[in-house]
Design a protein around this motif. Structure first.
Motif, PDB file in Angstrom:
ATOM      1  N   ALA A   5      -2.864  60.006   8.867  1.00 27.34           N
ATOM      2  CA  ALA A   5      -1.660  59.176   8.727  1.00 27.34           C
ATOM      3  C   ALA A   5      -1.234  58.622  10.083  1.00 27.34           C
ATOM      4  CB  ALA A   5      -0.532  60.002   8.108  1.00 27.34           C
ATOM      5  N   PHE A   6      -1.269  59.465  11.124  1.00 23.33           N
ATOM      6  CA  PHE A   6      -0.895  59.006  12.464  1.00 23.33           C
ATOM      7  C   PHE A   6      -1.867  57.926  12.955  1.00 23.33           C
ATOM      8  CE2 PHE A   6       1.914  62.586  14.399  1.00 23.33           C
ATOM      9  CZ  PHE A   6       2.631  62.659  13.224  1.00 23.33           C
ATOM     10  N   ALA A   7      -3.169  58.145  12.699  1.00 32.16           N
ATOM     11  CA  ALA A   7      -4.160  57.141  13.109  1.00 32.16           C
ATOM     12  C   ALA A   7      -3.912  55.835  12.365  1.00 32.16           C
ATOM     13  CB  ALA A   7      -5.578  57.643  12.841  1.00 32.16           C
ATOM     14  N   GLY A   8      -3.566  55.946  11.068  1.00 29.75           N
ATOM     15  CA  GLY A   8      -3.263  54.745  10.288  1.00 29.75           C
ATOM     16  C   GLY A   8      -2.080  53.987  10.875  1.00 29.75           C
ATOM     17  N   ILE A   9      -1.054  54.732  11.301  1.00 34.31           N
ATOM     18  CA  ILE A   9       0.109  54.090  11.920  1.00 34.31           C
ATOM     19  C   ILE A   9      -0.305  53.409  13.230  1.00 34.31           C
ATOM     20  CG2 ILE A   9       2.370  54.519  12.970  1.00 34.31           C
ATOM     21  CD1 ILE A   9       2.748  56.814  10.982  1.00 34.31           C
ATOM     22  N   GLY A  10      -1.182  54.096  13.990  1.00 32.56           N
ATOM     23  CA  GLY A  10      -1.697  53.489  15.223  1.00 32.56           C
ATOM     24  C   GLY A  10      -2.401  52.176  14.939  1.00 32.56           C
ATOM     25  N   GLY A  11      -3.195  52.150  13.858  1.00 34.92           N
ATOM     26  CA  GLY A  11      -3.880  50.910  13.484  1.00 34.92           C
ATOM     27  C   GLY A  11      -2.894  49.831  13.094  1.00 34.92           C
ATOM     28  N   ALA A  12      -1.854  50.220  12.329  1.00 38.88           N
ATOM     29  CA  ALA A  12      -0.845  49.240  11.911  1.00 38.88           C
ATOM     30  C   ALA A  12      -0.066  48.710  13.117  1.00 38.88           C
ATOM     31  CB  ALA A  12       0.105  49.874  10.902  1.00 38.88           C
ATOM     32  N   TYR A  13       0.068  49.527  14.155  1.00 40.29           N
ATOM     33  CA  TYR A  13       0.710  49.068  15.395  1.00 40.29           C
ATOM     34  C   TYR A  13      -0.018  47.828  15.915  1.00 40.29           C
ATOM     35  CZ  TYR A  13       3.571  50.057  19.593  1.00 40.29           C
ATOM     36  OH  TYR A  13       4.496  50.011  20.591  1.00 40.29           O
ATOM     37  N   LEU A  14      -1.371  47.874  15.819  1.00 37.87           N
ATOM     38  CA  LEU A  14      -2.156  46.726  16.258  1.00 37.87           C
ATOM     39  C   LEU A  14      -1.933  45.518  15.354  1.00 37.87           C
ATOM     40  CD1 LEU A  14      -5.533  48.413  17.210  1.00 37.87           C
ATOM     41  CD2 LEU A  14      -4.188  46.952  18.715  1.00 37.87           C
ATOM     42  N   SER A  15      -2.037  45.731  14.035  1.00 41.33           N
ATOM     43  CA  SER A  15      -2.069  44.591  13.127  1.00 41.33           C
ATOM     44  C   SER A  15      -0.683  44.083  12.748  1.00 41.33           C
ATOM     45  CB  SER A  15      -2.850  44.937  11.854  1.00 41.33           C
ATOM     46  OG  SER A  15      -2.164  45.918  11.111  1.00 41.33           O
ATOM     47  N   LEU A  16       0.365  44.854  13.032  1.00 42.91           N
ATOM     48  CA  LEU A  16       1.711  44.417  12.657  1.00 42.91           C
ATOM     49  C   LEU A  16       2.614  44.192  13.866  1.00 42.91           C
ATOM     50  CD1 LEU A  16       2.445  46.661   9.549  1.00 42.91           C
ATOM     51  CD2 LEU A  16       1.973  44.215   9.594  1.00 42.91           C
ATOM     52  N   SER A  17       2.130  44.550  15.057  1.00 43.39           N
ATOM     53  CA  SER A  17       3.028  44.448  16.201  1.00 43.39           C
ATOM     54  C   SER A  17       2.354  43.880  17.448  1.00 43.39           C
ATOM     55  CB  SER A  17       3.616  45.835  16.501  1.00 43.39           C
ATOM     56  OG  SER A  17       4.647  45.744  17.434  1.00 43.39           O
ATOM     57  N   ILE A  18       1.294  44.522  17.917  1.00 39.55           N
ATOM     58  CA  ILE A  18       0.701  44.102  19.195  1.00 39.55           C
ATOM     59  C   ILE A  18      -0.006  42.757  19.064  1.00 39.55           C
ATOM     60  CG2 ILE A  18      -1.080  44.639  20.894  1.00 39.55           C
ATOM     61  CD1 ILE A  18      -0.333  47.595  20.555  1.00 39.55           C
ATOM     62  N   SER A  19      -0.890  42.642  18.093  1.00 43.79           N
ATOM     63  CA  SER A  19      -1.548  41.355  17.852  1.00 43.79           C
ATOM     64  C   SER A  19      -1.524  41.121  16.354  1.00 43.79           C
ATOM     65  CB  SER A  19      -2.972  41.356  18.373  1.00 43.79           C
ATOM     66  OG  SER A  19      -3.671  42.478  17.868  1.00 43.79           O
ATOM     67  N   PRO A  20      -0.377  40.683  15.835  1.00 42.90           N
ATOM     68  CA  PRO A  20      -0.187  40.598  14.389  1.00 42.90           C
ATOM     69  C   PRO A  20      -1.309  39.821  13.705  1.00 42.90           C
ATOM     70  CG  PRO A  20       1.849  40.091  15.535  1.00 42.90           C
ATOM     71  CD  PRO A  20       0.769  40.181  16.576  1.00 42.90           C
ATOM     72  N   GLY A  21      -1.779  40.381  12.589  1.00 38.11           N
ATOM     73  CA  GLY A  21      -2.849  39.738  11.845  1.00 38.11           C
ATOM     74  C   GLY A  21      -4.039  40.671  11.746  1.00 38.11           C
ATOM     75  N   TRP A  22      -4.934  40.361  10.828  1.00 43.02           N
ATOM     76  CA  TRP A  22      -6.140  41.169  10.699  1.00 43.02           C
ATOM     77  C   TRP A  22      -7.350  40.353  11.116  1.00 43.02           C
ATOM     78  CZ3 TRP A  22      -8.645  45.470  10.627  1.00 43.02           C
ATOM     79  CH2 TRP A  22      -9.986  45.477  10.228  1.00 43.02           C
ATOM     80  N   THR A  23      -8.166  40.924  11.993  1.00 43.33           N
ATOM     81  CA  THR A  23      -9.479  40.379  12.267  1.00 43.33           C
ATOM     82  C   THR A  23     -10.424  41.556  12.427  1.00 43.33           C
ATOM     83  OG1 THR A  23      -8.929  40.325  14.591  1.00 43.33           O
ATOM     84  CG2 THR A  23      -8.859  38.231  13.450  1.00 43.33           C
ATOM     85  N   VAL A  24     -11.671  41.338  12.045  1.00 44.98           N
ATOM     86  CA  VAL A  24     -12.687  42.359  12.259  1.00 44.98           C
ATOM     87  C   VAL A  24     -12.712  42.723  13.741  1.00 44.98           C
ATOM     88  CG1 VAL A  24     -15.182  42.655  12.376  1.00 44.98           C
ATOM     89  CG2 VAL A  24     -14.139  41.783  10.303  1.00 44.98           C
ATOM     90  N   GLY A  25     -12.779  43.999  14.038  1.00 42.95           N
ATOM     91  CA  GLY A  25     -12.905  44.403  15.436  1.00 42.95           C
ATOM     92  C   GLY A  25     -11.589  44.504  16.165  1.00 42.95           C
TER      93      GLY A  25
END
Lengths: 421, 316
Positions: free
Chosen positions: B205-225
């Motif tokens: 769950a914590f790792a998932g939140i870390g991933g969402a930090y990337l896609s929802l905050s640091i560089s919003p959006g989803w891209t492979v890699g």
């Protein structure tokens, strides 16, 4: 006691493993797509099947081909060969992409080209996406699958595909291989294609140069190679044309595709006083950073105005369609001759995307004028008097840069702030 | 100017802001991995769980219109994916290294597959940086500490909660016992399997939140890699941090600095080769591991004694 020992052994193994991964990851940055490295193998076969089936641009006739091909893929080699003969009249082309198509960017632009070529030639086209260009094994597996599926033209759209494509071209002399962005070709079935994207970059530079109020433009740059340097220099010359006081500050990221890093580099440039951001990578994150900071943005590869509608100024875009149609149709009628194609505005392979509505009409008119001169082939971006970053004169008045110097550009022109490494 | 280097104020502030932002993202994943390892389960699937969290968080945020629901989804998805590792490594007692590596490969692949239709979609929903009112207006500190994404504060909060639960509660003691001596924990009446599965799920769950930090905050959006190897750094950080919350936090900040500094070579007028600069986080990882190994050579191992060992009752 025993458990401690095996824990230690495990940790040792882990440390070793991680050292490998770290090194691999550090090296992998060059291809800018380490994330997909792990699933490369599966992407090759799965995507080939699924993507084709999912592709809604494919017409009904082609769906039958799809099914035939899917069946083929499942059959053994002997039947493959037979099927290939059966399909001799079904000429088809296939594309290798480094990333998913998405809604904008490098691969999206190539896919637009593919769709255009399909419509223009009537020859069915296919693609395989997410082929890691840092993994020759993945590239080779993808190409072998495509050849086995009976495709007659294979177009690879990432720099790292070059050497593998060269080897595959030698192994499959009946298939035409065309590589985008490299520097290799052979005499029979392996050609090279690229375009003078620096021409529209010059035009976007003009728009950016007129838009900046701080006279400082930030450029989020990928790798210090001639293609990138040429773009930065052309952009700077364009900006200087309308604004002699402008500076272009370059921040390297050493990435093609890492949104977190590219957005952060844009932030750093904005904090440093830039109010317009230009970039070279394949993501939109520099634009999102500019949008969030209330700054302006020049995009690359495709028109990305919808991603950052307030920040967007203009874009330097690729128009691969006509070239791809030419390659595929010439391969189909046997007139294909490999070589080094480096087209420019006169061929329509590059252009400028939409220009923001608030750009001064006078600037738009100037851009249109230079654009027309580029189309007519009467305007050289790199012409004298031209000075290097340190003030040494590169070209005298009236002199035009020769192609060798242009292709090997590893310097910055005056007005660029930054190191080229 | 010190030693011929320039330190423009805005660049220093920007560097520290970015270091905290990147650091908090890695910290979340690292904290989760630390919890799993304290319970005795090594989970090398962090990269895969972060990728799943990044794509899942983005998809749910876009579809529901709420970044918080996206975040919740990312945590649930991260925990659920981690249960694959839980099944093989904890319940079935399979080799944890192999199972974890498989989870990374599977998670990254599945995330890429799931994200195909969301690749490059405009991030209409994302976290907005928190405005703490007057605190945010303080010079230097305001920008660095009080204008971060809500997820940065969540990371700090989860750090405190993790420390408290692990060190000040009976449950935390039982969880640590499962990681130090599973047989003892078992004899004390705790369910080792239950504790370990719980720790792995929380880690996911914590790792998932870390991933969402990337896609929802640091560089919003989803891209492979988009995760780009940061899951591996999170695993390394646990060793760096000697399985202690505070040291992991410090390590995460250092790695955040190492991620942010290469993007500011121009702001600081640093002359080095850009490609060498981008190797900094990885070189730092290797250096820290070597230094750690040398310093800790003669001390008792900081790692949980039963880390990596499957527990089977009849073998105790």
């Amino acid at each position: 006691m025993k458990s401690t020992k095996s824990t230690k052994a495990l940790l040792r193994l882990l440390a070793l493993l991680m050292a490998f991964v770290m090194i691999a990851a550090a090296c992998g940055d060059d291809d800018g797509d380490d994330g997909s490295a792990d699933d490369g193998d599966s992407a090759v076969t799965d995507d080939a099947g699924n993507d084709m089936a999912d592709d809604d641009m494919v017409d009904e006739g082609m769906d039958e081909d799809d099914m035939a091909e899917d069946d083929m893929a499942e059959d053994d080699m002997a039947e493959d060969d037979m099927a290939e003969d059966d399909m001799a009249d079904d000429f088809s082309a296939a594309f290798l992409y480094i990333s998913p198509i998405g809604e904008a960017g490098w691969t999206w632009a190539h896919d637009q080209g593919r769709l255009h070529a399909e419509e223009a030639t009537g020859i069915p086209t296919f693609f395989v996406d997410s082929v890691n260009d840092g993994s020759p094994a993945d590239i080779e597996a993808a190409i072998r699958t495509l050849v086995a599926d009976g495709h007659d033209v294979i177009i690879g759209t990432s720099f790292g595909y070059m050497d593998t494509m060269e080897a595959m071209a030698a192994e499959f002399p009946d298939v035409v291989f065309e590589h985008v962005s490299g520097y290799k070709a052979n005499e029979t079935n392996f050609g090279n294609t690229f375009g003078k994207i620096y021409q529209p970059r010059y035009l976007t530079g003009m728009i950016a140069g007129a838009a900046t109020e701080t006279n400082q433009i930030g450029y989020v740059a990928a790798f210090p190679i001639p293609e990138v340097a040429r773009g930065i220099n052309a952009f700077t010359l364009g900006a200087q044309r309308v604004n002699p006081d402008v500076e272009v500050v370059v921040q390297w990221t050493s990435t093609w595709f890492d949104p977190a890093i590219e957005g952060d580099a844009a932030d750093a440039l904005l904090e440093g006083g830039a109010d317009v951001i230009a970039m070279h990578q394949d993501t939109t994150s520099a634009g999102l950073a500019a949008e969030a900071a209330g700054a302006r943005w020049v995009s690359y590869n495709s028109d990305m105005s919808e991603f950052a509608p307030d920040a967007y100024l203009a874009s330097a875009i690729w128009n691969w369609g006509p070239r791809y149609a030419e390659i595929i149709s010439s391969a189909a009628d046997g007139s294909y001759v490999p070589g080094f194609y480096w087209g420019g505005y006169e061929d329509g392979i590059v252009d400028i995307g939409s220009i923001a509505a608030d750009v001064d009409a006078d600037i738009v008119a100037q851009v249109e004028d230079i654009r027309q001169q580029m189309i007519d082939g009467t305007f050289a971006v790199f012409s004298g008097p031209l000075f290097a970053q340190d003030g040494t004169q590169l070209l005298a008045e009236g002199e035009v840069m020769d192609p060798g110097m242009l292709l090997g550009e590893a310097f910055f022109v005056q007005g660029v702030v930054g190191d080229i490494g | 100017m010190i030693f011929g280097l320039t330190f423009p104020e805005t660049a220093v502030i920007g560097l520290l802001f970015a270091a905290i932002q990147f650091g908090a993202m890695i910290y979340l994943a690292s904290l989760g991995e630390m919890i799993a390892e304290r319970a005795g389960v090594l989970n090398l699937g962090v990269e895969g769980m972060m990728a799943m969290g990044a794509v899942g968080g983005f998809v749910f945020a876009i579809e529901t219109g709420s970044p918080w629901l996206g975040l919740l989804a990312a945590a649930v998805i991260g925990g659920a994916v981690a249960m694959i590792h839980g099944l093989f490594a904890v319940v079935l007692g399979a080799n944890q290294v192999v199972s974890g590596l498989a989870l990374t490969i599977f998670g990254v692949g599945l995330a890429n597959f799931w994200g195909t239709d969301y690749e490059g979609v405009r991030p209409e929903v994302q976290f907005v940086d928190v405005d703490w009112g007057p605190l945010s207006d303080i010079s230097w500190i305001g920008r660095i500490l009080f204008q971060q994404s809500p997820l940065a504060y969540l990371a700090v909060l989860l750090g405190f909660v993790t420390w408290f639960v692990l060190n000040r509660t009976r449950g935390g003691l039982a969880l640590r016992a499962a990681g130090e001596s599973a047989a003892t924990a078992d004899a004390a009446g705790h369910s080792v399997l239950g504790l370990r599965l719980f720790a792995v799920a929380i880690g996911g769950a914590f790792a998932g939140i870390g991933g969402a930090y990337l896609s929802l905050s640091i560089s919003p959006g989803w891209t492979v890699g988009v995760v780009a190897g940061r899951g591996w750094i999170a695993v390394a950080l646990v060793i760096f941090g000697a399985w202690k919350v505070r040291r992991v936090a410090l390590g995460a900040f250092l790695f955040g600095l190492a991620m942010a500094l290469p993007n500011r070579t121009e702001s600081f007028d640093l002359p080095w080769d850009p490609i060498l600069w981008s190797m900094l986080p990885y070189v730092l990882t290797i250096a820290v591991m070597i230094a750690g190994a040398l310093v800790l050579r003669n001390r008792p191992p900081a790692a949980p004694a039963a880390l990596g060992l499957p527990f089977r009752r009849e073998e105790r």
